[in-house]
Design a protein around this motif. Structure first.
Motif, short mmCIF file in Angstrom:
data_model
loop_
_atom_site.label_atom_id
_atom_site.label_comp_id
_atom_site.label_asym_id
_atom_site.label_seq_id
_atom_site.Cartn_x
_atom_site.Cartn_y
_atom_site.Cartn_z
N UNK A 2 0.86 -1.18 0.00
CA UNK A 2 0.00 0.00 0.00
C UNK A 2 0.89 1.23 0.00
N UNK A 3 0.60 2.18 -0.87
CA UNK A 3 1.36 3.44 -0.94
C UNK A 3 0.38 4.61 -0.95
N UNK A 4 0.81 5.77 -0.45
CA UNK A 4 -0.11 6.92 -0.38
C UNK A 4 -0.44 7.58 -1.71
N UNK A 5 0.45 7.44 -2.72
CA UNK A 5 0.25 8.18 -3.97
C UNK A 5 0.38 7.26 -5.17
N UNK A 6 -0.22 7.66 -6.29
CA UNK A 6 -0.14 6.88 -7.52
C UNK A 6 1.15 7.14 -8.30
N UNK A 7 1.53 8.41 -8.42
CA UNK A 7 2.66 8.78 -9.27
C UNK A 7 3.93 8.96 -8.45
N UNK A 8 5.04 9.12 -9.14
CA UNK A 8 6.31 9.37 -8.49
C UNK A 8 7.13 8.11 -8.31
N UNK A 9 8.32 8.33 -7.78
CA UNK A 9 9.29 7.24 -7.67
C UNK A 9 8.83 6.10 -6.77
N UNK A 10 8.16 6.44 -5.68
CA UNK A 10 7.64 5.40 -4.79
C UNK A 10 6.12 5.34 -4.85
N UNK A 11 5.55 5.71 -6.01
CA UNK A 11 4.11 5.66 -6.19
C UNK A 11 3.64 4.28 -6.62
N UNK A 29 -3.38 2.23 -3.61
CA UNK A 29 -3.32 3.35 -2.67
C UNK A 29 -3.98 3.03 -1.33
N UNK A 30 -3.57 3.79 -0.33
CA UNK A 30 -4.20 3.71 0.99
C UNK A 30 -5.69 3.94 0.83
N UNK A 31 -6.05 4.89 -0.02
CA UNK A 31 -7.46 5.21 -0.27
C UNK A 31 -8.23 3.98 -0.77
#
Length: 177
Positions: A29-38, A152-154
């Motif tokens: 689970x990650x907080x965001x969709x985009x980016x290096x750790x998305x 995502x966490x969402x």
């Protein structure tokens, strides 16, 4: 560093599997969709590592411009439904596994037994199993799916998983409070 964090996530997945956990019981689970750790990057990395050394038939997602995840799907992939689809009796958040591909020539590439009636269809389709029920996706329906090794966490709210991996990174700083 991006590669170190994402590689560490995969090492943890491998460690859990070596302890007898099933891949389907491990959720990143990650907080965001985009980016290096998305979510998107983590999904692509995990998929690539799982595919390494295996030959699987590729099924490319059509870029609709609405959901642009740039995912390529393979048999065995864990996927998530992104929207409610009453005609398929699938709801947003349902998790399934790709079990086969129906080619335009009517040939079936599958990892499970599928009814022969599907062989009569002429359109290339993806076959996804949701809790023992096979659902067909045409190419134009693929915007409804995304890889689900990580989400995502969402998306995970209200769900329960036996094993959760949650990376913590400065890239998420604006979301940490």
């Amino acid at each position: 560093h991006r590669n170190e964090i994402v590689a560490s996530i995969y090492k943890e997945v491998c460690r859990l599997i070596s302890l007898g956990e099933k891949l389907g019981d491990i959720q990143i689970i990650a907080p965001i969709n985009n980016g290096e750790q998305g979510v998107i990057n983590i999904n692509q990395f995990i998929q690539a590592q799982l595919l390494e050394g295996n030959i699987r038939r590729e099924f490319e997602m059509i870029d609709t411009g609405f959901y642009n995840h740039n995912y390529k799907f393979y048999t065995g992939d864990k996927v998530i439904q992104l929207v409610n689809n009453t005609s398929k009796s699938i709801v947003n958040g349902d998790i399934g596994y790709i079990v086969g591909v129906l080619s335009a020539e009517g040939q079936l590439d599958s990892v499970s037994g599928i009814d022969e009636e599907f062989e009569l269809l002429e359109v290339e389709q993806l076959i996804v199993n949701f809790d023992g029920r096979d659902v067909l996706y045409r190419k134009e329906d693929l915007q409804e799916l995304a890889l689900a090794y990580c989400f995502t966490v969402h998306k995970s709210q209200g769900s329960e998983f036996p094993n959760v991996i949650l990376p913590i990174s400065r890239n998420y700083l604006m979301l940490m409070n």
